[in-house]
Design an enzyme around this catalytic site. Structure first.
Site, PDB file in Angstrom:
ATOM      1  N   HIS A  18       0.834  -1.210   0.000  1.00 47.13           N
ATOM      2  CA  HIS A  18       0.000   0.000   0.000  1.00 47.13           C
ATOM      3  C   HIS A  18       0.865   1.255   0.000  1.00 47.13           C
ATOM      4  CE1 HIS A  18      -3.193  -2.574   2.213  1.00 47.13           C
ATOM      5  NE2 HIS A  18      -3.627  -2.384   0.975  1.00 47.13           N
ATOM      6  N   LYS A  42     -15.478  -7.874   3.312  1.00 46.45           N
ATOM      7  CA  LYS A  42     -14.375  -8.269   4.186  1.00 46.45           C
ATOM      8  C   LYS A  42     -14.768  -8.045   5.643  1.00 46.45           C
ATOM      9  CE  LYS A  42     -10.645  -7.006   1.001  1.00 46.45           C
ATOM     10  NZ  LYS A  42      -9.456  -6.150   0.820  1.00 46.45           N
ATOM     11  N   ARG A  91      -1.926  -6.050  -8.221  1.00 48.27           N
ATOM     12  CA  ARG A  91      -0.913  -7.063  -7.958  1.00 48.27           C
ATOM     13  C   ARG A  91      -0.869  -8.108  -9.058  1.00 48.27           C
ATOM     14  NH1 ARG A  91      -3.208  -8.570  -2.220  1.00 48.27           N
ATOM     15  NH2 ARG A  91      -4.979  -8.468  -3.592  1.00 48.27           N
ATOM     16  N   SER A 129      -3.305  -7.514   2.848  1.00 53.40           N
ATOM     17  CA  SER A 129      -3.635  -7.373   4.269  1.00 53.40           C
ATOM     18  C   SER A 129      -4.065  -8.709   4.856  1.00 53.40           C
ATOM     19  CB  SER A 129      -4.748  -6.337   4.454  1.00 53.40           C
ATOM     20  OG  SER A 129      -4.318  -5.066   4.057  1.00 53.40           O
TER      21      SER A 129
END
Length: 163
Positions: A18, A42, A91, A129
């Protein structure tokens, strides 16, 4: 002309990946707002207050950057702050599929705002994360994955959430 970009995410917790994307975005725009957003897909581990604190501490040396929170639509937020762009980190190809769909929806709702994709550095391609939380929950070393200034707080918070 003052170009403002918004860099949204859940940042639960913030990782070195990040920080890399945020830093690079700050080099491209006159001002960047790192926007913590609620992701209803999430389960959040850290409170909004904790994530704001983490990001402020990790980005304090980036002069053209601020941190904010929104629990609404990203398209509404970027229109409110008159942003020129939304910056998203990628990513892998799987990220692109989801982010492209989001970019199209945001373009429909906020036609004057462009979405800019910044690809992660190779060493961060695997980093998320969720991975940090998993490694930490088993007592693994997360020092290569999160900023040093918040690592102890992340470990403490994850231990507390397991109780």
């Amino acid at each position: 002309m003052n170009r403002l970009a918004v860099c949204p995410g859940s940042f639960d917790p913030v990782t070195l990946g990040h920080i890399d994307i945020i830093t690079r975005a700050a080099g491209l725009f006159d001002k960047v707002i790192v926007l913590i957003m609620h992701n209803n897909q999430k389960t959040e581990t850290f409170s909004i207050k904790e994530r704001l604190d983490f990001l402020i501490r990790c980005t304090k040396n980036i002069e053209n950057l601020s941190v904010d929170y929104s629990d609404g639509l990203l398209a509404d937020y970027v229109k409110t702050v008159n942003a020129a762009a939304i910056v998203k980190g990628l990513r892998a190809v799987s990220d692109f599929d989801f982010e492209f769909q989001q970019a199209l929806a945001n373009k429909r709702m906020a036609p004057g705002v462009e979405t800019i994709f910044i690809t992660t550095k190779a060493e961060n391609m695997f980093l998320s994360s969720s991975l940090v939380k998993q490694i930490c929950s088993f007592g693994g070393d997360i020092s290569g994955f999160v900023p040093a200034e918040i690592m102890a707080d992340i470990i403490k918070g994850l231990k507390k959430s397991q109780l």
